[in-house]
Scaffold this motif. Structure first.
Motif, PDB file in Angstrom:
ATOM      1  N   GLY A 241       0.437   5.231   5.874  1.00  0.00           N
ATOM      2  CA  GLY A 241       0.290   3.886   5.318  1.00  0.00           C
ATOM      3  C   GLY A 241      -0.250   2.840   6.282  1.00  0.00           C
ATOM      4  N   PHE A 242       0.187   2.893   7.535  1.00  0.00           N
ATOM      5  CA  PHE A 242      -0.266   1.853   8.472  1.00  0.00           C
ATOM      6  C   PHE A 242      -1.774   1.951   8.704  1.00  0.00           C
ATOM      7  N   THR A 243      -2.292   3.186   8.793  1.00  0.00           N
ATOM      8  CA  THR A 243      -3.744   3.337   9.021  1.00  0.00           C
ATOM      9  C   THR A 243      -4.531   2.877   7.792  1.00  0.00           C
ATOM     10  N   TYR A 244      -3.970   3.098   6.600  1.00  0.00           N
ATOM     11  CA  TYR A 244      -4.639   2.630   5.383  1.00  0.00           C
ATOM     12  C   TYR A 244      -4.622   1.099   5.330  1.00  0.00           C
ATOM     13  N   ALA A 245      -3.458   0.511   5.605  1.00  0.00           N
ATOM     14  CA  ALA A 245      -3.321  -0.947   5.522  1.00  0.00           C
ATOM     15  C   ALA A 245      -4.221  -1.642   6.544  1.00  0.00           C
ATOM     16  N   LEU A 246      -4.307  -1.061   7.736  1.00  0.00           N
ATOM     17  CA  LEU A 246      -5.151  -1.650   8.783  1.00  0.00           C
ATOM     18  C   LEU A 246      -6.627  -1.564   8.394  1.00  0.00           C
ATOM     19  N   THR A 247      -7.006  -0.446   7.785  1.00  0.00           N
ATOM     20  CA  THR A 247      -8.392  -0.275   7.335  1.00  0.00           C
ATOM     21  C   THR A 247      -8.730  -1.296   6.237  1.00  0.00           C
ATOM     22  N   ILE A 248      -7.799  -1.494   5.323  1.00  0.00           N
ATOM     23  CA  ILE A 248      -8.016  -2.475   4.243  1.00  0.00           C
ATOM     24  C   ILE A 248      -8.148  -3.880   4.843  1.00  0.00           C
ATOM     25  N   ALA A 249      -7.248  -4.198   5.772  1.00  0.00           N
ATOM     26  CA  ALA A 249      -7.290  -5.530   6.395  1.00  0.00           C
ATOM     27  C   ALA A 249      -8.629  -5.741   7.097  1.00  0.00           C
ATOM     28  N   ASN A 250      -9.092  -4.701   7.781  1.00  0.00           N
ATOM     29  CA  ASN A 250     -10.375  -4.821   8.480  1.00  0.00           C
ATOM     30  C   ASN A 250     -11.521  -5.073   7.489  1.00  0.00           C
ATOM     31  N   SER A 251     -11.454  -4.410   6.333  1.00  0.00           N
ATOM     32  CA  SER A 251     -12.505  -4.612   5.330  1.00  0.00           C
ATOM     33  C   SER A 251     -12.496  -6.052   4.809  1.00  0.00           C
TER      34      SER A 251
ATOM     35  N   VAL B 269       0.864  -1.181   0.000  1.00  0.00           N
ATOM     36  CA  VAL B 269       0.000   0.000   0.000  1.00  0.00           C
ATOM     37  C   VAL B 269       0.901   1.231   0.000  1.00  0.00           C
ATOM     38  N   SER B 270       0.600   2.184  -0.894  1.00  0.00           N
ATOM     39  CA  SER B 270       1.378   3.418  -0.950  1.00  0.00           C
ATOM     40  C   SER B 270       0.547   4.575  -0.407  1.00  0.00           C
ATOM     41  N   ALA B 271       0.753   4.913   0.834  1.00  0.00           N
ATOM     42  CA  ALA B 271       0.059   6.067   1.435  1.00  0.00           C
ATOM     43  C   ALA B 271       1.021   6.814   2.351  1.00  0.00           C
TER      44      ALA B 271
ATOM     45  N   THR C   6      -3.719   7.869  14.553  1.00  0.00           N
ATOM     46  CA  THR C   6      -3.980   8.905  13.537  1.00  0.00           C
ATOM     47  C   THR C   6      -2.672   9.299  12.859  1.00  0.00           C
ATOM     48  N   ALA C   7      -2.705   9.405  11.527  1.00  0.00           N
ATOM     49  CA  ALA C   7      -1.465   9.714  10.805  1.00  0.00           C
ATOM     50  C   ALA C   7      -1.727  10.602   9.597  1.00  0.00           C
ATOM     51  N   LEU C   8      -0.678  11.338   9.217  1.00  0.00           N
ATOM     52  CA  LEU C   8      -0.717  12.131   7.983  1.00  0.00           C
ATOM     53  C   LEU C   8       0.544  11.846   7.188  1.00  0.00           C
ATOM     54  N   GLY C   9       0.399  11.757   5.871  1.00  0.00           N
ATOM     55  CA  GLY C   9       1.572  11.497   5.040  1.00  0.00           C
ATOM     56  C   GLY C   9       1.503  12.212   3.708  1.00  0.00           C
TER      57      GLY C   9
ATOM     58  N   GLY D 100      12.990   8.803  15.569  1.00  0.00           N
ATOM     59  CA  GLY D 100      12.709   9.763  14.504  1.00  0.00           C
ATOM     60  C   GLY D 100      11.401   9.407  13.828  1.00  0.00           C
ATOM     61  N   ASN D 101      11.212   9.970  12.640  1.00  0.00           N
ATOM     62  CA  ASN D 101      10.006   9.688  11.868  1.00  0.00           C
ATOM     63  C   ASN D 101      10.259   8.441  11.016  1.00  0.00           C
ATOM     64  N   THR D 102       9.606   7.343  11.344  1.00  0.00           N
ATOM     65  CA  THR D 102       9.799   6.092  10.589  1.00  0.00           C
ATOM     66  C   THR D 102       8.603   5.815   9.675  1.00  0.00           C
ATOM     67  N   SER D 103       7.859   6.863   9.353  1.00  0.00           N
ATOM     68  CA  SER D 103       6.737   6.785   8.404  1.00  0.00           C
ATOM     69  C   SER D 103       5.742   5.700   8.807  1.00  0.00           C
ATOM     70  N   SER D 104       5.465   4.758   7.907  1.00  0.00           N
ATOM     71  CA  SER D 104       4.410   3.770   8.176  1.00  0.00           C
ATOM     72  C   SER D 104       4.740   2.836   9.340  1.00  0.00           C
ATOM     73  N   ALA D 105       5.998   2.851   9.795  1.00  0.00           N
ATOM     74  CA  ALA D 105       6.369   1.974  10.921  1.00  0.00           C
ATOM     75  C   ALA D 105       6.143   2.658  12.265  1.00  0.00           C
ATOM     76  N   SER D 106       5.871   3.963  12.262  1.00  0.00           N
ATOM     77  CA  SER D 106       5.917   4.701  13.539  1.00  0.00           C
ATOM     78  C   SER D 106       4.800   4.300  14.497  1.00  0.00           C
ATOM     79  N   ILE D 107       3.602   4.056  13.988  1.00  0.00           N
ATOM     80  CA  ILE D 107       2.500   3.689  14.891  1.00  0.00           C
ATOM     81  C   ILE D 107       2.732   2.307  15.520  1.00  0.00           C
ATOM     82  N   PRO D 108       3.043   1.258  14.725  1.00  0.00           N
ATOM     83  CA  PRO D 108       3.314  -0.024  15.399  1.00  0.00           C
ATOM     84  C   PRO D 108       4.533   0.010  16.313  1.00  0.00           C
TER      85      PRO D 108
END
Ligand code: UT7
Length: 320
Positions: A120-130, A114-116, A305-308, A276-284
């Motif tokens: 990205g992590f919030t998008y991937a988690l939302t997709i997985a939930n769907s 997923v490219s977000a 919650t994330a912004l990218g 630091g800022n690890t992008s899609s890895a930061s939330i996990p």
């Protein structure tokens, strides 16, 4: 009536490269100081892959996912899907998720990236939930894996000091317990603001460029808005959450969002001073820390919650 199924996070795992780069290390080749970086960003150090033989994102993702599988007591053969959020894939294709699938031996799993960017992590988690909610898949690995150091202009002091490399992964499992798993999710994108945070795929200068000030302002506005919207959609208020795990980009962004949401400091998770800022890895990566500290127990509600770059915004409310 058919029962409601949600994806519930049952474990987390992380991986960061061994090498630590401190703010003082930047002072050797950039016009910057530890004092400036700490006061403007909250970051003290970050983990970086080796320059000569950089570890690929798939390797960090595979390590994080392997730990998550172990903690979930889940066999690779029990995984139905792998969704990897990354803007630093090993290749355009095969996807990073496919490489992780092969490395872990999750033979029956579908796999895609997923490219977000940082959301990205919030998008991937939302997709997985769907996928889980649709009833066909029961267990999915959701991964954020980044090797951002390869994309940086090391002469640009306003961007290169911000980022770190790393990966985080969660195993989600179908749950029919009411009020558990992903309770609500809100995704939004604004492509008209794409030029304020860019990593070109082609051309001569393939390094990240950012209009930091503008990103900062939009991050505070959009992360606050997304957090309020996801809570309203769930029929809950921010008082109902136990922890807020925002994307770890800048401690001043995190404080401003928390202030606007009237969240007490004790509910806000912040560990960017070490990663630091690890992008899609930061939330996990942040989730792993509070889980290890025993703060994730049955019924705990957490808001991610994330912004990218994109811009992309995502907010996901989960209950453990
Ligand atoms: O994951 C999502 C993507 N990224 C973000 O969310 C990042 C959002 N933006 C930010 O975090 C901040 O805007 C930065 C940390 C990038 C910059 O902080 P700022 O407080 O917005 O600083 P600024 O860009 O307004 O720059 C202020 C001054 C400038 O100097 P002059 O023009 O006032 O003389 C910069 O050149 O600070 C200078 N500066 C630095 N000085 C020392 C910029 N970077 C550095 C540095 N060391 N590393």
């Amino acid at each position: 009536m058919s029962e409601t199924r949600n994806a519930r996070i049952i474990s987390v795992g992380t991986s960061v490269p061994e090498t630590v780069m401190t703010n003082s290390d930047f002072e050797r080749f950039l016009d910057t100081t530890d004092e400036w970086i700490v006061s403007r960003t909250g970051i003290k150090q970050r983990h970086i892959v080796a320059k000569e033989t950089p570890t690929p994102a798939s390797h960090l993702g595979m390590e994080a996912a392997g730990i998550a599988l172990k903690r979930a007591a889940c066999q690779p053969s029990e995984i139905d899907g792998i969704i990897c959020a990354t803007f630093t894939p090993d290749f355009f294709f095969p996807s990073t998720a496919c490489r992780i699938q092969a490395a872990l031996g999750c033979r029956k799993a579908f796999a895609f990236d997923v490219s977000a960017a940082c959301a990205g992590f919030t998008y991937a988690l939302t997709i997985a939930n769907s996928f889980v909610a649709a009833g066909r898949y029961n267990r999915i690995l959701v991964i954020g894996a980044e090797v951002i150091s390869k994309t940086l202009d090391w002469t640009d002091r306003s961007t290169c000091i911000l980022f770190g490399d790393g990966a985080g992964a969660v195993v989600v499992e179908a749950s029919t317990t009411p009020g558990r798993g992903v309770i609500s999710s809100y995704l939004q994108s604004d492509g008209t603001l794409g030029d304020i945070l860019v990593l070109p795929a082609w051309g001569e200068k393939r390094t990240m460029r950012m209009k930091g000030n503008e990103v900062f302002k939009h991050a505070v506005r959009l992360m606050t808005d997304a957090s309020e919207k996801v809570m309203a959609a769930a029929g809950l208020t921010l008082d109902d959450i136990d922890y807020f795990i925002p994307h770890q980009a800048n401690s001043r962004i995190i404080s401003a969002v928390a202030e606007q949401l009237h969240l007490p400091a004790g509910k806000v998770v912040c560990n960017l001073e070490r990663f630091g800022n690890t992008s899609s890895a930061s939330i996990p990566l942040a989730l792993d820390e509070i889980w290890a500290a025993g703060r994730i127990t049955d019924g705990i509600r957490v808001l991610f919650t994330a912004l990218g770059g994109g811009l992309t915004v995502g907010s996901v409310l989960v209950c453990f």
